[in-house]
Design a protein around this motif. Structure first.
Motif, PDB file in Angstrom:
ATOM      1  N   SER A 202      13.184   4.709 -28.055  1.00 39.30           N
ATOM      2  CA  SER A 202      13.179   5.537 -29.320  1.00 39.30           C
ATOM      3  C   SER A 202      12.374   5.222 -30.276  1.00 39.30           C
ATOM      4  O   SER A 202      11.997   3.903 -30.499  1.00 39.30           O
ATOM      5  N   PRO A 203      11.617   6.001 -31.390  1.00 37.74           N
ATOM      6  CA  PRO A 203      10.775   5.674 -32.146  1.00 37.74           C
ATOM      7  C   PRO A 203      11.279   4.818 -33.163  1.00 37.74           C
ATOM      8  O   PRO A 203      10.506   3.674 -33.735  1.00 37.74           O
ATOM      9  N   GLU A 204      12.489   4.674 -33.673  1.00 38.26           N
ATOM     10  CA  GLU A 204      13.186   3.928 -34.559  1.00 38.26           C
ATOM     11  C   GLU A 204      13.432   2.551 -33.838  1.00 38.26           C
ATOM     12  O   GLU A 204      13.021   1.619 -34.559  1.00 38.26           O
ATOM     13  N   LYS A 205      13.886   2.323 -32.501  1.00 40.41           N
ATOM     14  CA  LYS A 205      14.038   1.231 -32.238  1.00 40.41           C
ATOM     15  C   LYS A 205      12.503   0.245 -31.928  1.00 40.41           C
ATOM     16  O   LYS A 205      12.252  -0.684 -32.316  1.00 40.41           O
ATOM     17  N   ILE A 209      11.197  -3.236 -33.579  1.00 40.75           N
ATOM     18  CA  ILE A 209      10.548  -4.321 -32.741  1.00 40.75           C
ATOM     19  C   ILE A 209       9.155  -4.448 -33.144  1.00 40.75           C
ATOM     20  O   ILE A 209       8.901  -5.844 -33.375  1.00 40.75           O
ATOM     21  N   ARG A 210       8.369  -3.647 -33.469  1.00 41.46           N
ATOM     22  CA  ARG A 210       7.175  -3.894 -33.735  1.00 41.46           C
ATOM     23  C   ARG A 210       7.078  -4.547 -35.189  1.00 41.46           C
ATOM     24  O   ARG A 210       5.936  -5.377 -35.607  1.00 41.46           O
ATOM     25  N   ILE A 231       3.931   5.747 -34.021  1.00 41.87           N
ATOM     26  CA  ILE A 231       4.728   5.326 -32.723  1.00 41.87           C
ATOM     27  C   ILE A 231       5.118   6.678 -32.212  1.00 41.87           C
ATOM     28  O   ILE A 231       5.109   6.758 -30.965  1.00 41.87           O
ATOM     29  N   LYS A 232       5.478   7.713 -32.816  1.00 41.98           N
ATOM     30  CA  LYS A 232       5.911   9.102 -32.393  1.00 41.98           C
ATOM     31  C   LYS A 232       4.487   9.555 -31.395  1.00 41.98           C
ATOM     32  O   LYS A 232       4.733  10.316 -30.394  1.00 41.98           O
TER      33      LYS A 232
END
Length: 271
Positions: A202-205, A209-210, A231-232
């Motif tokens: 998922s973009p949020e996760k 992390i990044r 990211i998306k």
């Protein structure tokens, strides 16, 4: 022990290769400066006729027989026949098997050659680990053609730790990062899609992390690398590539590396 041409003889009898018995005999002989002992190895002994032949030879030259027979009936046959013939025998592995049986309260497998099977398993594992390192992060696209498994996904989807985890299960894994600005290697579309596994998140996760990764490197979390919109874009691009490949896709958003690795292992372990 009678000396033939000044060389005492020890016959090494095994239902496998016989290396273990030979090494023990050599170690013992070294305590006597080897004394020119002639060690004659007779491997893969599976029948009573061969046992009888060895006993006859040993009796003729007053040799001794050192053995690592693990199959009980063959072992007992050798002992009984050697006793009748007055030939000295040395059971190299039997006493240790017996003591370990007492210690563990488990029955031995009585299967010849297991040490070598373990050795082969170890070397396959080492080879797989070296493969994962060599073909990590798309360093050499030639690895794609040789791999058992090819992992594809954007940065920070656990491709490298998954490669190492699966390598310990003796799978040769190559992984390829998917970046919009970089054309995927042509080899990725030449192999069977059944060898490929896509990793998504998922973009949020991925943003979390990044961002943590940037902080660990002493960089600002606002960098493009951790930008949600960027990211998306990466995830959409990766989805298109995975769709083009036609490979299965695993969402790693809420999965530990071990969980994802076991899912992949179950896909390939029966092949």
């Amino acid at each position: 022990m009678q000396v033939i041409n000044n060389h005492p003889i020890v016959y090494v009898v095994s239902d496998s290769v016989g290396e273990t018995a030979e090494l023990v005999v050599k170690a013992a002989a070294s305590q006597f400066n080897h004394s020119n002992i002639d060690i004659r190895r007779i491997p893969y002994v599976e029948d009573e006729e061969t046992i009888e032949e060895v006993i006859t030879l040993a009796k003729e030259v007053n040799a001794i027989i050192a053995f690592t027979l693990v199959i009980p009936d063959k072992k007992q046959y050798l002992i009984d026949q050697a006793n009748k013939a007055g030939v000295t025998t040395v059971d190299i592995i039997g006493p240790m098997i017996g003591k370990i049986q007492d210690l563990t309260n488990k029955q031995p497998r009585y299967e010849p050659g297991l040490v070598h099977k373990l050795d082969e398993d170890y070397f396959r594992k080492v080879e797989a680990i070296e493969f994962a390192v060599k073909y990590d992060d798309g360093r050499d696209p030639r690895g794609i053609m040789r791999a058992d498994v090819i992992l594809v996904g954007v940065s920070r989807t656990s491709k490298t730790p998954l490669s190492q985890y699966l390598a310990h299960k003796r799978l040769k894994v190559a992984n390829v990062p998917l970046v919009p600005e970089v054309e995927p290697p042509a080899e990725l579309f030449s192999v069977s899609p059944k060898k490929c596994v896509g990793l998504t998140i998922s973009p949020e996760k991925l943003n979390d992390i990044r961002a943590e990764r940037l902080k660990a490197l002493g960089l600002k979390a606002e960098a493009t690398y951790a930008n949600v919109e960027r990211i998306k874009v990466e995830l959409e691009y990766a989805e298109k590539i995975m769709s083009k490949i036609g490979c299965p896709v695993i969402d790693v958003s809420n999965k530990a590396v071990e969980e994802t690795a076991n899912l992949i292992w179950n896909m390939f372990s029966g092949k």
